[in-house]
Design a protein around this motif. Sequence first.
Motif, short mmCIF file in Angstrom:
data_model
loop_
_atom_site.label_atom_id
_atom_site.label_comp_id
_atom_site.label_asym_id
_atom_site.label_seq_id
_atom_site.Cartn_x
_atom_site.Cartn_y
_atom_site.Cartn_z
N PHE A 1 75.87 18.69 -20.37
CA PHE A 1 76.77 17.74 -19.58
C PHE A 1 78.05 17.57 -20.25
O PHE A 1 79.36 17.55 -19.48
CB PHE A 1 76.29 16.25 -19.65
CG PHE A 1 77.15 15.25 -19.16
CD1 PHE A 1 77.30 14.94 -17.86
CD2 PHE A 1 78.17 14.63 -19.90
CE1 PHE A 1 77.99 14.00 -17.28
CE2 PHE A 1 79.10 13.73 -19.41
CZ PHE A 1 78.91 13.29 -18.08
N GLU A 2 78.23 17.61 -21.57
CA GLU A 2 79.57 17.47 -22.10
C GLU A 2 80.36 18.63 -21.99
O GLU A 2 81.58 18.80 -21.79
CB GLU A 2 79.33 17.21 -23.57
CG GLU A 2 80.72 16.83 -24.45
CD GLU A 2 80.66 16.61 -25.90
OE1 GLU A 2 81.71 16.55 -26.67
OE2 GLU A 2 79.45 16.30 -26.20
N TRP B 1 71.11 17.10 -20.34
CA TRP B 1 72.00 16.81 -18.79
C TRP B 1 72.63 15.47 -19.18
O TRP B 1 73.43 15.24 -18.14
CB TRP B 1 70.75 16.98 -17.94
CG TRP B 1 70.26 18.04 -17.71
CD1 TRP B 1 68.83 18.16 -17.70
CD2 TRP B 1 70.53 19.48 -17.18
NE1 TRP B 1 68.29 19.63 -17.57
CE2 TRP B 1 69.48 20.32 -17.28
CE3 TRP B 1 72.03 19.93 -16.94
CZ2 TRP B 1 69.65 21.68 -17.01
CZ3 TRP B 1 72.12 21.08 -16.69
CH2 TRP B 1 71.05 22.16 -16.54
N SER B 2 72.21 14.61 -20.05
CA SER B 2 72.58 13.14 -20.19
C SER B 2 74.20 12.96 -20.65
O SER B 2 74.43 13.79 -21.72
CB SER B 2 71.86 12.32 -20.66
OG SER B 2 72.25 11.13 -20.73
N ASN B 3 74.80 12.06 -20.32
CA ASN B 3 76.25 11.74 -20.86
C ASN B 3 75.98 10.77 -21.94
O ASN B 3 76.94 10.17 -22.54
CB ASN B 3 77.11 11.23 -19.78
CG ASN B 3 76.88 9.95 -19.19
OD1 ASN B 3 75.67 9.39 -19.31
ND2 ASN B 3 77.51 9.40 -18.60
N THR B 4 74.81 10.34 -22.25
CA THR B 4 74.54 9.60 -23.57
C THR B 4 74.02 10.16 -24.62
O THR B 4 73.46 11.50 -24.36
CB THR B 4 73.42 8.41 -23.12
OG1 THR B 4 72.23 9.26 -22.68
CG2 THR B 4 74.07 7.67 -21.87
N SER C 1 87.77 18.93 -17.10
CA SER C 1 88.63 17.81 -17.55
C SER C 1 90.17 18.02 -17.75
O SER C 1 90.37 19.03 -18.57
CB SER C 1 88.26 17.05 -18.80
OG SER C 1 89.28 16.11 -19.09
N ARG D 1 75.94 17.04 -28.57
CA ARG D 1 76.52 17.66 -27.70
C ARG D 1 75.49 18.71 -26.81
O ARG D 1 74.88 19.12 -27.20
CB ARG D 1 77.67 18.73 -28.40
CG ARG D 1 78.84 17.90 -28.93
CD ARG D 1 79.91 18.91 -29.74
NE ARG D 1 81.09 18.01 -29.81
CZ ARG D 1 81.91 18.30 -30.81
NH1 ARG D 1 81.87 19.42 -31.61
NH2 ARG D 1 83.10 17.62 -31.23
N GLN E 1 78.57 22.23 -12.80
CA GLN E 1 78.63 20.65 -12.71
C GLN E 1 77.60 20.09 -11.69
O GLN E 1 76.94 19.07 -11.92
CB GLN E 1 79.78 20.11 -12.63
CG GLN E 1 80.11 18.61 -12.72
CD GLN E 1 81.72 18.05 -12.73
OE1 GLN E 1 82.06 18.18 -11.71
NE2 GLN E 1 81.96 17.30 -13.54
N GLN F 1 70.28 15.26 -13.74
CA GLN F 1 70.29 14.00 -14.55
C GLN F 1 69.26 12.98 -14.10
O GLN F 1 69.00 12.03 -14.78
CB GLN F 1 71.75 13.52 -14.17
CG GLN F 1 72.82 14.20 -15.14
CD GLN F 1 73.96 13.48 -15.10
OE1 GLN F 1 74.56 12.75 -14.00
NE2 GLN F 1 74.68 13.21 -16.27
N ASP G 1 81.61 19.12 -18.42
CA ASP G 1 82.62 17.88 -18.26
C ASP G 1 84.03 17.97 -18.93
O ASP G 1 84.93 17.99 -18.45
CB ASP G 1 81.99 16.75 -18.81
CG ASP G 1 82.73 15.42 -18.21
OD1 ASP G 1 82.97 15.16 -17.18
OD2 ASP G 1 83.37 14.71 -19.15
N ASP G 2 83.91 18.74 -20.06
CA ASP G 2 85.11 19.06 -20.82
C ASP G 2 85.77 20.01 -20.02
O ASP G 2 87.23 20.25 -19.89
CB ASP G 2 84.78 19.60 -22.27
CG ASP G 2 84.65 18.07 -23.04
OD1 ASP G 2 84.52 17.04 -22.54
OD2 ASP G 2 84.22 18.23 -24.09
#
Length: 296
Positions: free
Chosen positions: A190-191, A180-183, A198, A187, A166, A173, A194-195
């Motif tokens: 980043f995702e 690398w982006s969360n937008t 989480s 998939r 992470q 980013q 992050d998952d």
Amino acid sequence: MRNFLIPIFCILFSLATNAQELNATVTVNSSELPQGDLPVFRTLERSLNDFVNKNKWTNRVYKENERVNAQMIITLSKYESNRFEGNIVIQSSRPVFNTSYETPIFNYKDGQFSFQYIEFEPLVYNENNYSSNLVGVMAYYVYVILGMDADTFSLEGGSEYFKEAQKVVTQAQGTNFKGWSNTGKDRNRFELVDDLLSNTYREFHVAMYNYHRKGLDILGDNNSTGKQVIAGTMKLFEAIQKRRPNAFLIQTFFDAKSEEIKSVFSDGPKVDVVKLKETLNNVAPLFRSAWDDIKY
């Protein structure tokens, strides 16, 4: 005698502490390129193998037989002026206790891989400084591999490595490189991490531990119990599925495990495959053809 033993001990200790974490093979496939036989591709391949296998990635001491087996296959689709584009497939495995079998742990294809590289440039990873997308992507997947492997030996054992991955994401980013982006809808890196960190997907880590340590690792000694544990582990994914339909981590797990699960339940002591197949078809319908091969 004491003077003789001390240097021998020091040599053995040095060998143990210098043993790195990965036993990985990095392959650079340039066959799709018109200039695919250029020396730069072979130089890149050698440099990446050294980077992955000779760096010290953790503070742990790994014995030679504890190193994590992995493959990273980079397939290049474009090369121009030191700019590379393509994809990278990452695969890792670990031995199953008391067997000669290697179980797949992680099997993932990242199609958003581009980087710049000048032949013979040093590849150096600094956890506090983002140096290049090539170094960042490779370091990221090293930590994901180590984390996935650790999850199979102890409950949530991979958390410290996922946090390192992470960190790479956070540093990357600020660049213009994809993945690398969360937008966006794709998939990506980043995702994935992050998952993995989480609490929404906490059952994934329980499943990784139960499936491997309490299931696969005892199959040789107690086939029936091992199968029951593995079958029960599939129920954990139902909780995730209800909370997050089509979850990324569910797909990641079954990308690596579908053929193995089919094989485990193809012979030997019977379990309730009716309920098992119902669960599998619910949580991983994309692999229905594999589940159809599990016989009643």
